[in-house]
Structures are given as structure tokens and as C-alpha cells.
Design an enzyme around this catalytic site. Sequence first.
Site, PDB file in Angstrom:
ATOM      1  N   ASP A 276       0.867  -1.191   0.000  1.00 15.79           N
ATOM      2  CA  ASP A 276       0.000   0.000   0.000  1.00 15.79           C
ATOM      3  C   ASP A 276       0.896   1.231   0.000  1.00 15.79           C
ATOM      4  O   ASP A 276       2.116   1.142   0.211  1.00 15.79           O
ATOM      5  CB  ASP A 276      -0.911  -0.006   1.245  1.00 15.79           C
ATOM      6  N   SER A 277       0.261   2.378  -0.192  1.00 19.65           N
ATOM      7  CA  SER A 277       0.999   3.639  -0.104  1.00 19.65           C
ATOM      8  C   SER A 277       1.406   3.952   1.332  1.00 19.65           C
ATOM      9  O   SER A 277       2.292   4.765   1.565  1.00 19.65           O
ATOM     10  CB  SER A 277       0.122   4.776  -0.627  1.00 19.65           C
TER      11      SER A 277
ATOM     12  N   TYR B 162      -0.909   8.538  -2.419  1.00 24.28           N
ATOM     13  CA  TYR B 162      -1.084   8.277  -3.850  1.00 24.28           C
ATOM     14  C   TYR B 162      -2.223   9.114  -4.430  1.00 24.28           C
ATOM     15  O   TYR B 162      -2.207   9.472  -5.594  1.00 24.28           O
ATOM     16  CB  TYR B 162      -1.394   6.791  -4.075  1.00 24.28           C
TER      17      TYR B 162
ATOM     18  N   CYS C 151      -4.520  -1.312  -2.035  1.00 23.81           N
ATOM     19  CA  CYS C 151      -4.687   0.123  -2.259  1.00 23.81           C
ATOM     20  C   CYS C 151      -5.583   0.310  -3.476  1.00 23.81           C
ATOM     21  O   CYS C 151      -5.231  -0.148  -4.579  1.00 23.81           O
ATOM     22  CB  CYS C 151      -3.319   0.742  -2.512  1.00 23.81           C
ATOM     23  N   ASN C 152      -6.717   0.947  -3.266  1.00 28.93           N
ATOM     24  CA  ASN C 152      -7.638   1.190  -4.392  1.00 28.93           C
ATOM     25  C   ASN C 152      -7.047   2.168  -5.393  1.00 28.93           C
ATOM     26  O   ASN C 152      -7.202   2.009  -6.604  1.00 28.93           O
ATOM     27  CB  ASN C 152      -8.950   1.788  -3.880  1.00 28.93           C
ATOM     28  N   THR C 153      -6.363   3.185  -4.892  1.00 32.13           N
ATOM     29  CA  THR C 153      -5.828   4.229  -5.763  1.00 32.13           C
ATOM     30  C   THR C 153      -4.818   3.645  -6.744  1.00 32.13           C
ATOM     31  O   THR C 153      -4.743   4.065  -7.900  1.00 32.13           O
ATOM     32  CB  THR C 153      -5.169   5.337  -4.905  1.00 32.13           C
TER      33      THR C 153
ATOM     34  N   CYS D 296     -11.141   3.013   0.039  1.00 29.88           N
ATOM     35  CA  CYS D 296      -9.737   3.307   0.351  1.00 29.88           C
ATOM     36  C   CYS D 296      -9.411   2.481   1.578  1.00 29.88           C
ATOM     37  O   CYS D 296     -10.181   2.479   2.553  1.00 29.88           O
ATOM     38  CB  CYS D 296      -9.537   4.789   0.652  1.00 29.88           C
ATOM     39  N   THR D 297      -8.303   1.755   1.520  1.00 30.54           N
ATOM     40  CA  THR D 297      -8.006   0.813   2.600  1.00 30.54           C
ATOM     41  C   THR D 297      -7.671   1.509   3.922  1.00 30.54           C
ATOM     42  O   THR D 297      -7.674   0.877   4.980  1.00 30.54           O
ATOM     43  CB  THR D 297      -6.851  -0.112   2.188  1.00 30.54           C
ATOM     44  N   HIS D 298      -7.400   2.800   3.866  1.00 31.95           N
ATOM     45  CA  HIS D 298      -7.175   3.543   5.112  1.00 31.95           C
ATOM     46  C   HIS D 298      -8.456   3.745   5.927  1.00 31.95           C
ATOM     47  O   HIS D 298      -8.395   3.895   7.143  1.00 31.95           O
ATOM     48  CB  HIS D 298      -6.594   4.933   4.816  1.00 31.95           C
TER      49      HIS D 298
HETATM   50  N1  DGL Z   1      -4.853   3.293   0.849  1.00 36.14           N
HETATM   51  C1  DGL Z   1      -5.014   3.898  -0.419  1.00 36.14           C
HETATM   52  C2  DGL Z   1      -6.284   3.381  -1.117  1.00 36.14           C
HETATM   53  O1  DGL Z   1      -6.816   2.331  -0.805  1.00 36.14           O
HETATM   54  C3  DGL Z   1      -4.951   5.389  -0.596  1.00 36.14           C
HETATM   55  C4  DGL Z   1      -4.194   6.320   0.232  1.00 36.14           C
HETATM   56  C5  DGL Z   1      -3.374   7.316  -0.558  1.00 36.14           C
HETATM   57  O2  DGL Z   1      -3.908   8.343  -1.033  1.00 36.14           O
HETATM   58  O3  DGL Z   1      -2.190   7.042  -0.677  1.00 36.14           O
HETATM   59  O4  DGL Z   1      -6.753   4.015  -2.014  1.00 36.14           O
END
Ligand code: DGL
Length: 265
Positions: free
Chosen positions: A11-12, A43, A75-77, A192-194
Site C-alpha cells: 500500500d501507499s 497516492y 490500495c484502491n488508488t 480506500c483501505t485507510h
Molecule cells: N490506501 C489507499 C487506497 O486504498 C490510498 C491512500 C493514498 O492516497 O495514498 O486508495
Amino acid sequence: MTNSPTILVFDSGLGGLTVLREVVAARPDAHFTYVADDAFFPYGHHSEDEIIARVVPLMGELIGTHDPDLVVIACNTASTLVLSHLRAAYSVPFVGTVPAIKPACARSKSRRVSVLGTKGTVKREYTHALIRDFAQGCEVTLVGSPELASLAERELGGHEISDGDILAELAPCFVGDAADPGARTDTVVLACTHYPLLLDRLKKLAPWPVDWIDPAPAIARRVSDLLGAGVGGVAQSGAEMIFTSNRAHGLSATLTPFFGGRAVA
Ligand code: DGL
């Protein structure tokens, strides 16, 4: 494949830990390498070209160093953009994380679903195609959050995050007639996984109750299916955490539950 596969979760930042904990629960026999590309976080603030140019060669290096049996892009992004590039470049199986629009729309009774993701994820053609193909007549509201991933990182790092800062990102998800459960959003996709890191806060601050859809359990099932059955009785394998900035994680007690209680190197 060995009985104790190595799974690399990428992930980011720290958001992929919410996917990791489900995969760890599904595959306690595996060795886990978690990579946070914090040197390039967030990201969501980078262009599509920048993310492709960053992730594809970086993944080549990580595969060369860690020799994983499977990689989870948590990470979705990134997934909504680079999965096809990664699969074309490397032979390791990749499991991505993309907005759970299909199950959310299948469940929604009010037919109003919101997708809460980074600004990058909600702009992606991949996400728009999911809505075209799987909205099943639902009205889908895309909400691009500029700061929620950073707020989640800060909270996990022990910093105080105000309700107002979270609500400012969350409020656009709630559309329709607040007084009528049949005519207002009833389902929010955590794209978003966060965001599952903040789930308790999100639930508390939501103007009305909704279903929160987190794809992590489905990702864990997919990983297990691809790896084949684990072997019962195999001792827990190890885990390591890598930051591309080379900083030490310094979060051991906080991180341990995401790694199923393993000591994290
Ligand atoms: N965790 C990331 C996701 O699932 C995004 C966080 C980021 O912007 O880096 O999209």
C-alpha cells in the site's frame, strides 16, 4: 508452492493493514511482508502517470528482493490503475483492491449508494466502469476525499484527530431525505483501505446509520483460493514491515494485532 507461502501486501501507507489483518486470519501459515510506500504517500495526490511510473518498477524490485508467492495490492488508488500493468510485467499472481460497488448496490434497499475513496480512485475510468456495469439501477454518489487517508495515518500514529476534520470528508456521502430511510443513502463503500482504520469514528459521526462495505474479507478469500489450502498445524510464520522511506516503523504495539500477534521485524 511451499506449504508456507510468502505474501507481499503493498500500500501507499498504513491503510493496507486493514486488508493484511483479514489475509493473516485466512492464512495464518503464511509469511507476510508488508510494504508501505510512504516515500510517495499519499497516492491520491499523484497523477495517473506518476503512479504507474512509481509502482511498476518498484514492484519489480520488491519481487526481486522478497520472492513472494502472491502480491496483494492493498490500495484502491493503485489497483484501479496499475493492476493490468503489473500483470503484464510480472508472472507473480496479483490480487487487487477495488471499490466494492457490485456487492454494495446488490445490498442497498434505498438504491442510494455512496463510494468514499481518494480523489484519484473516484476519477478512474476503472471505477466508472464498475458503476456502469454493476450499479443495478442504484444512484451512486462518488465522494473524493482529499485528506481522510492522511487523517487515518495520523490517528494510527497516536495523534488527536478532530470530529470536524473527519466529518468534513464524510458528510458528502449522505444524500437524500434525512427523514426518510427509503430515500436516503443506506450504503457507503469504503473505497480506500485507510478508511476502515477510522470505522468507529465514521459510525459515530454519520448523520444516520448506513452499511459500511469493506472488501477486505473478500480479498482474503480470493488470496486463499489462489494459494490453495493451507496446511493445518503449521507453525505461524514470520512477518516484516518495510517503509520505502527507510524509516523504522516504531509502532510495534499498534501493529501487532494487524499481523495476527506476530512480532514484526
Ligand atoms: N490506501 C489507499 C487506497 O486504498 C490510498 C491512500 C493514498 O492516497 O495514498 O486508495
